[in-house]
Enzyme design. Structure first.
Site, PDB file in Angstrom:
ATOM      1  CG  ASP A 201      42.071  45.530  37.722  1.00 52.92           C
ATOM      2  OD1 ASP A 201      42.847  44.617  38.048  1.00 52.92           O
ATOM      3  OD2 ASP A 201      41.152  45.939  38.438  1.00 52.92           O
ATOM      4  CG  ASP A 204      39.175  49.246  35.877  1.00 53.31           C
ATOM      5  OD1 ASP A 204      39.241  48.015  35.679  1.00 53.31           O
ATOM      6  OD2 ASP A 204      39.931  49.839  36.668  1.00 53.31           O
ATOM      7  CE1 TYR A 353      42.527  44.760  42.773  1.00 51.34           C
ATOM      8  CE2 TYR A 353      42.644  46.630  41.285  1.00 51.34           C
ATOM      9  CZ  TYR A 353      42.100  45.415  41.637  1.00 51.34           C
ATOM     10  OH  TYR A 353      41.121  44.854  40.855  1.00 51.34           O
ATOM     11  CD  GLU A 565      34.519  46.089  38.367  1.00 52.18           C
ATOM     12  OE1 GLU A 565      34.141  46.607  39.423  1.00 52.18           O
ATOM     13  OE2 GLU A 565      35.435  46.577  37.654  1.00 52.18           O
TER      14      GLU A 565
END
Ligand SMILES: *[C@@H]1O[C@H](CO)[C@@H](O)[C@H](O)[C@H]1NC(C)=O
Length: 586
Positions: A201, A204, A353, A565
């Protein structure tokens, strides 16, 4: 040098095995087993602290050998004292023993002993070998000279980022390979299916199906509506490959008519592990939706992805395109007939999500993509029904992995152009974002604390789309606004927000695999990979990082997952926006 595996060679930290009653010269990693007239058998053994793949070792003997066979691979006698041992398929997991037996045939009375082992130029005999890769990672995305920013180079790099996110068995044409190997090869074993493949994703390694699907839909959309941008940058093949890497996985994950696996890996377990995907040891459970536990957003977004991809592969691979279209229809029907918010079925996704916008937008967006892919008017009726039932014309604030409404306005304005509500809603959404939103002091539209760059790029993509296909009266303002947002990302503030691109780019993205050193340096000891102050050891070319805070400040801090990220969904519309700008510049 004979066969080149191109892989890290066998061996990390060797456990010295005490030889029993033999000459001190024999390599410590070799244990003698037994002998019989002119032959003997022995083992090579070492324990690995990290996983590795591919054996390529040169053995030196102290006396001539006649022949050698490697029971776990192959052996090639180079001259009478040098033998090369190979096994491309060898894969050793963390903590496992790398071991293989071999047989040596010789003439005379003196047993030839292994006295040296060379692995990629390093001595593996005494157990002090350190790891090495056979090939450095060379960025294949060359500068093109386009100004003010090198959009084609950034586009090329974006596909490198998607390659770095690949899970499963990596193909021979994989370009990000010195630090990315096959991984998560047991995904799906717990449920009796092959669920290998797809994308990790973000920083991670969970495979979250919902954002993976919207990533795919949007990547495909860019290719469909800005094809010349990809062509001019020489990226069409890479763009198709990026789409197909996901759609191949979705086809595997669609295990029955009313069954779709929508997540592999448990969020909390995965996020507790800071390491490389090749080095994961936690269980990676697979989660699905079915008739009893449905999930409308997931089914309809995956349907949208497959429908959009079916358009990409039309005339390229018609059989594949038809397959994607058929599965898209099944999944849309599944999501439509059995309505439920997907996080109620795949509960592990809720914390990461959950679709806060509900499933009305996916019913609309999925129907419009299916109409575009199939021409079946029934989908326009479905779209109208969703619009009315969920009041989808009401003000949207973002175009995101969660909320597809603004994307649907654009798509609807093209495929159902007599229905003017779509064009009007698109025009109003873009006006609203341009004029009513917050901005950082230096000019980035600030739609969310999390990944502000990504939200800006998502709307920029729609603005570029509108400047090509929308109301001509807004063409210039949409174009200008979108380019300003993309240029902000690429360097207008004095630094780039794209790893490996432009001036002073981020060097410490919150991204596990690129932050882990090449073995035997450990990613785990003292949380090295996460907390060490230096740059990530591998450059994650092309990844868009989260972005600045509302006051415009940004720090290149690996531990700041809000601002630093990277994610598959971050790069999706950004990729299409780059292609749109390239198309425009030519
Ligand atoms: C060598 O390996 C074989 C196969 O794993 C094993 O049966 C044998 O016991 C080993 N010999 C020694 C001396 O470790």
């Amino acid at each position: 040098m004979g066969k080149q595996s191109g892989l890290v060679s066998c061996l990390a930290l060797l456990l010295a095995v005490t030889p029993a009653g033999v000459s001190a010269e024999r390599c410590a990693v070799i244990t003698f087993d037994h002998e019989w007239d002119g032959n003997y058998a022995a083992n090579f053994t070492s324990q690995s602290e990290i996983p590795f793949k591919g054996l390529d070792a040169l053995f030196t003997f102290d006396h001539p050998v006649k022949s050698v066979s490697n029971w776990g691979g192959s052996a090639e006698v180079i001259d009478d004292i040098h033998v090369r041992m190979y096994n491309d398929n060898l894969f050793v997991e963390t903590g496992a023993y790398c071991t293989f037996g071999f047989q040596v045939s010789y003439s005379g009375d003196t047993r030839p002993e292994v006295i040296a082992i060379d692995m990629n130029g390093q001595d593996a005999c005494d157990g002090t070998l350190s790891w090495t890769t056979t090939e450095p990672y060379i960025n294949p995305c060359e500068e093109t000279g386009m100004a003010p920013y090198d959009y084609p180079q950034a586009l090329c790099m974006s596909f490198l980022f998607y390659e770095a996110q690949r899970s499963g068995v990596l193909p021979p044409d994989q370009r990000v390979k010195p630090w990315r190997w096959d991984s998560a090869l047991n995904d799906g074993v717990d449920v009796g299916h092959d669920l290998t493949g797809g994308y990790y994703d973000a920083g991670d390694h969970v495979k979250f199906g919902f954002p993976m699907a919207v990533t795919t839909t949007v990547l495909a959309w860019g290719l469909i509506d800005f094809p010349m941008g990809y062509e001019q940058a020489g990226q069409t093949e890479y763009a198709r490959a990026a789409v197909k890497w996901a759609t191949d996985y979705f086809l595997k994950a669609h295990t029955a008519e009313y069954e779709l696996y929508g997540q592999v890996g448990k969020g909390s377990d995965d996020h507790a592990f800071w390491g490389r995907p090749e080095d994961m040891y936690m269980k990676r459970p697979a989660y699905k939706i079915n008739r009893e536990n449905p999930g409308t957003e997931l089914a309809c977004e995956t349907a949208a992805a497959l429908a959009a991809a079916s358009i990409v592969f039309e005339g390229i691979d018609d059989e594949y395109s038809a397959k994607l279209r058929e599965v898209a229809k099944e999944l849309y029907a599944f999501g439509d007939e059995h309505r439920l918010e997907y996080h109620l079925s795949i509960t592990d996704a809720e914390a990461f999500y959950r679709s806060w916008s509900g499933y009305g937008d996916e019913l609309l967006w999925g129907a419009l993509w299916l109409y575009r892919a199939t021409g079946d008017e029934a989908y326009l009726t479905k779209a109208q029904e969703a619009w009315d039932e969920f009041s989808l014309g009401e003000k949207a604030e973002q175009f995101s992995w969660d909320d597809k409404k603004p994307g649907a306005y654009a798509l609807g304005s093209m495929v159902d152009s007599t229905n003017t509500k779509y064009a009007a809603a698109l025009k109003e959404f873009l006006r609203h974002v341009r004029e009513d939103s917050k901005y950082t002091p230096d000019g980035l539209v600030f739609l969310d604390v999390w990944g502000a760059n990504r939200h800006a790029a998502n709307v920029a993509f729609l603005a570029l789309w509108a400047s090509k296909y929308g109301d001509p009266a807004d063409e210039a303002i949409n174009l200008l606004w979108a380019v300003s947002q993309i240029n902000y990302i690429l360097g207008d503030t004095g630094h780039s927000f794209v790893v490996g691109f432009g001036v002073n780019p981020p060097q410490r993205p919150h991204h596990r695999s690129s932050s882990c050193p090449i073995p035997p340096d450990s990613c785990f000891l003292n949380s090295w990979g996460q907390t060490q102050p230096g740059p990530n050891p591998h450059i994650l070319y092309g990844a868009l990082v989260g972005g600045p805070a509302e006051d415009g400040t940004y720090e290149d801090d690996r531990e700041d997952y809000v601002h630093n990220e990277v994610a598959c969904d971050y790069n999706a519309a950004y990729t299409g926006a780059l292609a749109a700008i390239i198309e425009r510049n030519n």
